[in-house]
Design an enzyme around this catalytic site. Structure first.
Site, short mmCIF file in Angstrom:
data_model
loop_
_atom_site.label_atom_id
_atom_site.label_comp_id
_atom_site.label_asym_id
_atom_site.label_seq_id
_atom_site.Cartn_x
_atom_site.Cartn_y
_atom_site.Cartn_z
N ARG A 154 -15.32 2.46 3.44
CA ARG A 154 -16.27 2.29 4.46
C ARG A 154 -17.04 2.34 3.68
O ARG A 154 -19.01 2.30 4.27
CB ARG A 154 -15.77 4.01 4.85
CG ARG A 154 -14.61 3.86 5.61
CD ARG A 154 -15.29 4.18 6.91
NE ARG A 154 -16.21 5.42 7.80
CZ ARG A 154 -15.70 6.47 7.60
NH1 ARG A 154 -14.40 6.48 8.26
NH2 ARG A 154 -16.45 7.80 7.83
N ARG A 194 4.59 3.39 -7.92
CA ARG A 194 2.87 4.10 -7.95
C ARG A 194 2.47 3.24 -6.72
O ARG A 194 2.56 2.32 -6.41
CB ARG A 194 2.44 3.46 -9.11
CG ARG A 194 2.54 3.82 -10.19
CD ARG A 194 2.60 5.56 -11.23
NE ARG A 194 3.06 6.04 -12.18
CZ ARG A 194 4.21 5.70 -13.19
NH1 ARG A 194 5.14 5.76 -11.96
NH2 ARG A 194 4.68 6.10 -13.82
N ARG A 215 6.38 -3.20 -11.84
CA ARG A 215 6.18 -2.14 -11.78
C ARG A 215 6.13 -2.39 -10.10
O ARG A 215 5.34 -3.65 -9.68
CB ARG A 215 4.99 -1.07 -11.78
CG ARG A 215 5.44 -0.19 -12.70
CD ARG A 215 3.95 0.89 -12.87
NE ARG A 215 4.55 1.90 -13.70
CZ ARG A 215 3.78 2.80 -15.13
NH1 ARG A 215 2.27 2.46 -14.80
NH2 ARG A 215 3.40 3.47 -15.67
N ASP A 218 -12.22 -1.61 11.23
CA ASP A 218 -11.24 -1.21 11.73
C ASP A 218 -10.48 -2.19 12.58
O ASP A 218 -9.58 -3.15 12.60
CB ASP A 218 -10.40 -0.07 13.09
CG ASP A 218 -10.68 0.90 12.06
OD1 ASP A 218 -10.48 1.14 11.24
OD2 ASP A 218 -11.10 1.93 12.73
O1 F6P Z 1 -12.21 3.99 12.34
C1 F6P Z 1 -12.14 3.69 11.05
C2 F6P Z 1 -11.88 4.87 10.14
O2 F6P Z 1 -12.00 4.68 8.84
C3 F6P Z 1 -10.56 4.98 10.13
O3 F6P Z 1 -10.00 3.36 9.41
C4 F6P Z 1 -9.91 6.02 9.80
O4 F6P Z 1 -9.00 6.21 10.14
C5 F6P Z 1 -10.62 6.60 10.08
O5 F6P Z 1 -11.71 6.25 10.42
C6 F6P Z 1 -10.99 8.03 9.14
O6 F6P Z 1 -11.91 8.95 10.13
P1 F6P Z 1 -13.12 10.47 8.72
O7 F6P Z 1 -14.06 9.26 8.35
O8 F6P Z 1 -12.72 10.55 9.61
O9 F6P Z 1 -12.03 10.34 8.00
#
Ligand code: F6P
Length: 407
Positions: A289, A280, A177, A142
């Site tokens: 992540r 869409r 789109r 983030d």
């Molecule tokens: O803080 C990192 C993050 O990936 C945020 O961007 C997101 O809102 C949250 O964690 C998602 O968390 P979880 O993996 O618990 O769904």
């Protein structure tokens, strides 16, 4: 090799690319300085009841520099939660803290490196207040920690979102789109902003810049008038809907952070119904992540690891390593855990505006005939609900702290 000197490390909170690079950086640099390293498993959970750790050596950390995830595992919250929502402090259970102290003493740790985001580092802060020798490393996709220009993991997430935009670009153009891409970031719009700029987004919707559907529709129509029949919209999961607030996956409960998500679908449907243009939506989710860290994140994470060991040698406990280009410095953890959001005058916002990117806030007059439908549905992600309305008191656990802007 170790002369009996030992340090510990753990990775806490949500994972992100670069965690293993930090671990490797810590182990290599610690060994150089005559320390052996132990790694606690599943974040703070491994510190106590039951204590679970592994020795970290050259052998079991070789080859992990480019690996996603964390070889130590991680836990989000669990028994160690030091915040409610964004900023409100929650006291750690004194028995747990006493247990951690015992573990640190029994293992003879000179210092404990905690790799985490704002919530996890708030736990470290409380450890520090109880005399446990901790240092912090700023981790999160983030990029919302104060005092460091960048957290590691951020650019890997931006890379992922940019790649998604590149792919959406070609299919959007083929089918003329509107494509909406929802990205993570919680209450900060850094991922949306940087990916939006890097991926040539046409409209970027951020938590920090109030926007309207009229503004978004106007941007789409302006493009059409210039012969651009498709539009790429990137929306941060924490960008509150005009009048309806945050879109969440679950209902806001006290003592708990809500899970954000779902605004992309809402934005897509609303645009389609207002303009009658095929739209869409893609929700990128945890793809941001996972996977390997980018080159920048490998370098940043490696430096963070080496400098965290230096902080322990210098006995700068209660500090977090911080990147303030071109220097690698440190700040008290307490200063770092304040939320850092995009400031609207930052250079990336200005550059995007100069290029004609809309932030959905530049609506002047209705360029088309639009009648708001009565009883427009409230926003929700999985049918769950939405929390606060913009301008009203934030929902419990979601109060946004003082904003700051480094990059
Ligand atoms: O803080 C990192 C993050 O990936 C945020 O961007 C997101 O809102 C949250 O964690 C998602 O968390 P979880 O993996 O618990 O769904």
């Amino acid at each position: 090799m170790s002369n009996g000197k030992r340090i510990g490390i753990l990775t806490a909170g949500g994972d992100c690319p670069g965690l293993n690079a930090v671990i490797r950086g810590v182990v290599k640099s610690a060994n150089t300085h005559g320390y052996e390293v132990v790694g606690f498993l599943k974040g703070y959970e491994g510190l106590v009841d039951p204590v679970s750790y592994i020795p970290l050596t050259h052998k079991n950390t070789t080859g992990i520099l480019g690996q996603g995830g964390t070889i130590l595992g991680s836990t989000n919250k669990g028994r160690f939660a030091a915040t409610i929502g964004v900023n409100d402090r929650l006291e750690l259970d004194p028995e747990l803290v006493a247990g951690v102290k015992t573990t640190v003493e029994q293992l003879g740790l000179e210092g404990l490196i905690c790799v985490g985001g704002d919530g996890s580092l708030a736990v470290s802060q409380q450890f520090h207040e109880h005399g446990i020798p901790v240092v912090g490393v700023p981790k999160t996709i983030d990029n919302d920690l104060s005092s460091t220009a960048f957290t590691f993991g951020f650019f890997s997430a931006v890379f992922c979102a940019t790649d998604a935009l590149d792919r959406l670009h070609t299919t959007a153009a083929s089918h003329e789109r509107i494509m909406v891409l929802e990205v993570m970031g919680r209450h900060a719009g850094w991922i949306a902003l940087y990916a939006g700029v890097a991926g040539g987004g046409d409209v970027i919707l951020l938590p920090e810049i109030p926007w309207t559907f009229e503004g978004v529709c106007q941007a789409i129509i302006n493009r059409e008038q210039r012969g651009k029949k498709f539009t790429l919209i990137i929306v941060a999961e924490g960008a509150a809907l005009p009048d309806k607030g945050l879109v969440t996956q679950d209902k806001a409960e006290t003592q708990k952070q809500v899970r954000l998500g779902g605004i992309g679908n809402y934005v897509g449907k609303e645009i389609e119904s207002r303009l009658g243009k095929e739209t869409r939506t893609v929700v990128l989710g945890h793809l941001q992540r996972g996977g390997a860290p980018t080159t920048f994140d490998r370098v940043l994470a490696t430096q963070f690891g080496a400098h965290a060991v230096r902080l322990i040698i210098e006995r700068k406990f209660g500090h977090m390593v911080t990147y303030q280009p071109p220097d690698m410095l440190s700040v008290p953890i307490i200063d770092a855990i304040k939320l850092a959001t995009v400031c609207t005058s930052c250079s990336a916002v200005q550059a995007a505006r100069a290029l004609g990117v809309s932030f959905g806030d530049d609506y002047k007059e209705l360029p088309f005939k639009y009648q708001p439908q009565s009883g427009e549905a409230a926003a929700n992600g999985n049918g769950a609900g939405h929390s606060d309305s913009r301008g009203s008191k934030p929902a419990p656990g979601e109060a946004i702290g003082q904003a700051s802007c480094l990059p």
